[in-house]
Write an enzyme that holds these catalytic residues in place. Sequence first.
Site, PDB file in Angstrom:
ATOM      1  N   VAL A   9      -3.406 -17.597  37.871  1.00 25.48           N
ATOM      2  CA  VAL A   9      -2.671 -18.513  37.567  1.00 25.48           C
ATOM      3  C   VAL A   9      -3.163 -19.821  38.219  1.00 25.48           C
ATOM      4  CG1 VAL A   9      -0.394 -17.363  36.991  1.00 25.48           C
ATOM      5  CG2 VAL A   9      -0.803 -18.050  39.464  1.00 25.48           C
ATOM      6  N   SER A  10      -3.342 -20.921  37.584  1.00 20.73           N
ATOM      7  CA  SER A  10      -3.863 -22.230  37.949  1.00 20.73           C
ATOM      8  C   SER A  10      -3.128 -22.754  38.851  1.00 20.73           C
ATOM      9  CB  SER A  10      -4.099 -23.252  36.720  1.00 20.73           C
ATOM     10  OG  SER A  10      -4.836 -22.364  35.831  1.00 20.73           O
ATOM     11  N   THR A  11      -2.060 -22.704  38.895  1.00 14.94           N
ATOM     12  CA  THR A  11      -1.037 -23.614  40.136  1.00 14.94           C
ATOM     13  C   THR A  11      -0.046 -22.522  40.879  1.00 14.94           C
ATOM     14  OG1 THR A  11       0.885 -23.906  38.889  1.00 14.94           O
ATOM     15  CG2 THR A  11      -0.903 -25.430  38.888  1.00 14.94           C
TER      16      THR A  11
END
Length: 184
Positions: A9-11
């Site tokens: 997941v990017s964040t």
Amino acid sequence: MALIGYARVSTTEQDPQLQLDALKAAGAERIFTDHGVSGSKTERPELDACLDHLRKGDVLMVWKLDRLGRNTVHVLQLIEELTERGIKFRSVTDGLTTEGAMGKAMLTIMMAFAELERNVMIERTKAGLAAAAANGRKGGRPRKVDDADAAKARELKGKGISVPDIGKMLGCSRATVYRYLSGE
């Protein structure tokens, strides 16, 4: 042969649970998960650990191809490295695999589209920020303390009042007070 999953997941606010559930349902025996790491980065701690863990005959599975990365060249190099090591690759929701010429061709095409999607998103973000700036709006978080409160903080500090007490008076954190005392 082991089925090994990789999720990303990017964040840090995003939840990888959807990916984890899909990988488990597809038979993943172990899943490595990167939190808050962009797919454009080639250095990812859990991906690196996953690649070290994989052995000949294993299958690396991802929920979707773009979870492996957003840079076409990097992902194709990763898949080539896996192939050379005798490790297969499978994208669960895309139905892509490294088995056969058609699978490899489809992976290349899908990666090109994933990179295109990311680049378009970046262009739109930049255009939106430029349009907002042209209309006098500035991006970022709103200021907690206005100029008058910042001047008041400097005045109170000059009178010897502690930073935590100034923060309580102004209704903001100690860090915010320090930021405004330093002239930001």
